[in-house]
Design a protein around this motif. Structure first.
Motif, short mmCIF file in Angstrom:
data_model
loop_
_atom_site.label_atom_id
_atom_site.label_comp_id
_atom_site.label_asym_id
_atom_site.label_seq_id
_atom_site.Cartn_x
_atom_site.Cartn_y
_atom_site.Cartn_z
N MET A 16 0.82 -1.19 0.00
CA MET A 16 0.00 0.00 0.00
C MET A 16 0.87 1.26 0.00
N VAL A 17 1.94 1.22 0.83
CA VAL A 17 2.84 2.37 0.88
C VAL A 17 3.44 2.61 -0.50
N ALA A 18 3.79 1.51 -1.19
CA ALA A 18 4.38 1.64 -2.53
C ALA A 18 3.37 2.30 -3.47
N VAL A 20 0.85 4.23 -2.71
CA VAL A 20 0.64 5.62 -2.34
C VAL A 20 1.73 6.50 -2.95
N PHE A 21 3.00 6.10 -2.78
CA PHE A 21 4.06 7.01 -3.22
C PHE A 21 4.28 6.97 -4.74
N HIS A 22 3.93 5.86 -5.40
CA HIS A 22 3.94 5.90 -6.86
C HIS A 22 2.91 6.93 -7.33
N TRP A 43 10.16 23.17 9.33
CA TRP A 43 10.52 21.95 10.06
C TRP A 43 11.81 21.36 9.50
N LYS A 44 11.95 21.39 8.19
CA LYS A 44 13.14 20.83 7.56
C LYS A 44 14.37 21.71 7.82
N ARG A 45 14.15 23.04 7.79
CA ARG A 45 15.29 23.93 8.05
C ARG A 45 15.84 23.68 9.45
N LEU A 62 17.61 9.24 4.45
CA LEU A 62 16.84 8.02 4.26
C LEU A 62 15.36 8.37 4.05
N ALA A 63 14.69 7.59 3.20
CA ALA A 63 13.32 7.92 2.77
C ALA A 63 13.33 9.34 2.22
N GLY A 64 14.37 9.66 1.50
CA GLY A 64 14.66 11.03 1.10
C GLY A 64 13.70 11.60 0.08
N GLY A 65 12.95 10.75 -0.61
CA GLY A 65 11.89 11.22 -1.51
C GLY A 65 12.40 12.21 -2.53
N THR A 66 11.77 13.38 -2.55
CA THR A 66 12.11 14.37 -3.58
C THR A 66 13.29 15.26 -3.17
N GLY A 67 13.96 14.93 -2.06
CA GLY A 67 15.30 15.46 -1.83
C GLY A 67 15.45 16.83 -1.21
N ASP A 68 14.43 17.33 -0.50
CA ASP A 68 14.59 18.65 0.14
C ASP A 68 15.80 18.71 1.06
N LEU A 69 15.98 17.68 1.89
CA LEU A 69 17.11 17.69 2.82
C LEU A 69 18.42 17.45 2.08
N ALA A 86 18.45 7.82 -0.14
CA ALA A 86 17.94 6.45 -0.28
C ALA A 86 16.43 6.45 -0.10
N ASP A 87 15.75 5.73 -0.94
CA ASP A 87 14.29 5.62 -0.85
C ASP A 87 13.88 4.27 -1.44
N ILE A 88 12.80 3.72 -0.90
CA ILE A 88 12.37 2.40 -1.38
C ILE A 88 11.62 2.50 -2.71
N ASN A 89 11.17 3.72 -3.04
CA ASN A 89 10.21 3.87 -4.13
C ASN A 89 10.86 4.50 -5.36
N ASP A 90 10.86 3.78 -6.47
CA ASP A 90 11.59 4.30 -7.63
C ASP A 90 10.91 5.52 -8.26
N GLN A 113 18.16 2.91 -4.29
CA GLN A 113 16.85 2.35 -3.93
C GLN A 113 17.06 1.34 -2.82
N ALA A 114 16.51 1.61 -1.66
CA ALA A 114 16.77 0.74 -0.52
C ALA A 114 15.62 0.76 0.46
N ASN A 115 15.46 -0.35 1.15
CA ASN A 115 14.47 -0.45 2.22
C ASN A 115 15.16 -0.10 3.54
N ILE A 131 15.90 10.86 8.67
CA ILE A 131 14.73 10.25 8.04
C ILE A 131 13.55 11.18 8.34
N ALA A 132 13.08 11.87 7.30
CA ALA A 132 12.07 12.91 7.48
C ALA A 132 10.75 12.44 6.91
N PHE A 133 9.74 12.36 7.75
CA PHE A 133 8.40 11.93 7.34
C PHE A 133 8.46 10.59 6.62
N GLY A 134 9.37 9.74 7.06
CA GLY A 134 9.56 8.45 6.43
C GLY A 134 9.29 7.28 7.37
N LEU A 135 9.67 7.43 8.64
CA LEU A 135 9.61 6.29 9.55
C LEU A 135 8.19 5.74 9.70
N1 SAM Z 1 11.96 12.86 3.20
C1 SAM Z 1 11.11 13.43 2.17
C2 SAM Z 1 10.49 14.70 2.66
O1 SAM Z 1 10.59 14.97 3.85
O2 SAM Z 1 9.89 15.43 1.87
C3 SAM Z 1 10.06 12.43 1.70
C4 SAM Z 1 9.04 12.00 2.71
S1 SAM Z 1 7.73 11.02 2.03
C5 SAM Z 1 6.34 11.51 3.02
C6 SAM Z 1 8.05 9.40 2.62
C7 SAM Z 1 9.05 8.62 1.80
O3 SAM Z 1 9.35 7.41 2.48
C8 SAM Z 1 8.53 8.20 0.43
O4 SAM Z 1 9.38 8.69 -0.57
C9 SAM Z 1 8.54 6.68 0.48
O5 SAM Z 1 8.82 6.05 -0.74
C10 SAM Z 1 9.61 6.41 1.52
N2 SAM Z 1 9.55 5.08 2.16
C11 SAM Z 1 8.45 4.43 2.60
N3 SAM Z 1 8.78 3.25 3.14
C12 SAM Z 1 10.14 3.14 3.06
C13 SAM Z 1 11.07 2.14 3.44
N4 SAM Z 1 10.67 1.01 4.04
N5 SAM Z 1 12.38 2.35 3.20
C14 SAM Z 1 12.79 3.50 2.59
N6 SAM Z 1 11.95 4.48 2.20
C15 SAM Z 1 10.63 4.31 2.44
#
Ligand code: SAM
Length: 243
Positions: A16-18, A20-22, A43-45, A62-69, A86-90, A113-115, A131-135
């Protein structure tokens, strides 16, 4: 765990998480600004300031997504340093890499690409992990925290930026209304996807509160785990060290 039903649940969550982020990748930055009224930038600053990255350091976003940090870290660590996004979602990785390259962020950034639960890096490798908004999206958070602890250098620092529990009951009410009534509608209007944003709101409600996450970090082997609340606890920045 070895119990079949839990594994199925875990698989379902990961799937489901996959999805959502696709689905949200292309509208992710716009939605962040809209949903948080731009406050996620603050918050990021603050997270970047606490990270105190210096030239030459190795940073894992980690879970860096679109790379703001990552963008900020790339400037701070300089050409002798390294940032791994690093992010799990391509889909998220693709959007992130294209955006950063457009902005001229090149040279010291690598995309992997990593879990988070099984990080493909050597022991004692990074000076800083964020790890921002990722955990909250990670299925097995204890395993992920242990994996981060393993790849962090002794003397290194982990920062977890995540939605948390508002301190004030009025704030909590307003916040619940906003997340469950407003955000899915916004998601449907702007991104054509109410369901994904409904999931995001639910995942925020399910996420461990400040004290629970602090204890989880201690259990994973981090030292001096601590946190600061921002925006009345809507978000908390957790910090832990590896000594
Ligand atoms: N860090 C970015 C930010 O603050 O804007 C992106 C946050 S976004 C809400 C959450 C990210 O976590 C998504 O890009 C998602 O693919 C990634 N993610 C979800 N589960 C993950 C996992 N098990 N390992 C690595 N990344 C994961």
């Amino acid at each position: 765990t070895h119990f079949g039903y839990k594994t199925v649940e875990a698989d379902k969550k990961a799937e489901m998480v996959a999805d959502v982020f696709h689905s949200v990748a292309s509208k992710y930055d716009l939605m962040n600004d809209l949903m948080s009224f731009g406050v996620h930038r603050y918050w990021k600053r603050f997270t970047i300031e606490c990270a105190a990255a210096r030239p030459g350091m190795k940073v894992l976003d980690l879970a860096g997504g679109t790379g703001d940090l990552t963008r900020k870290f790339s400037q701070l660590v300089g050409e002798k340093g390294e940032v791994v996004l690093a992010d799990i979602n391509d889909s998220m990785l693709k959007v992130g890499r294209a955006k950063l390259q457009d902005q001229g962020v090149v040279g010291n950034v690598n995309y992997v690409q990593a879990n988070a639960e099984a990080l493909p890096f050597p022991d004692n490798h990074f000076d800083i992990i964020t790890i921002a908004f990722g955990l909250r999206n990670v299925t097995d958070k204890a395993r992920a925290l242990a994996s981060m602890q393993r790849v962090l250098k002794p003397g290194g620092k982990l920062l977890v930026l995540e939605f948390s529990k508002p301190l004030n009951p009025m704030m909590k009410k307003a916040y619940d209304f906003y997340s469950f009534q407003v955000i899915p509608r916004m998601g449907s209007m702007v991104a054509g996807d109410a369901e994904s944003y409904q999931y995001l709101s639910e995942s925020i409600r399910m996420h461990p509160d400040q004290e629970t996450l602090k204890q989880m970090m201690l259990d994973a082997g981090f030292d001096q785990a601590d946190y600061v609340n921002m925006t009345n606890g809507v978000v908390a920045l957790h910090r832990g060290y590896k000594f």
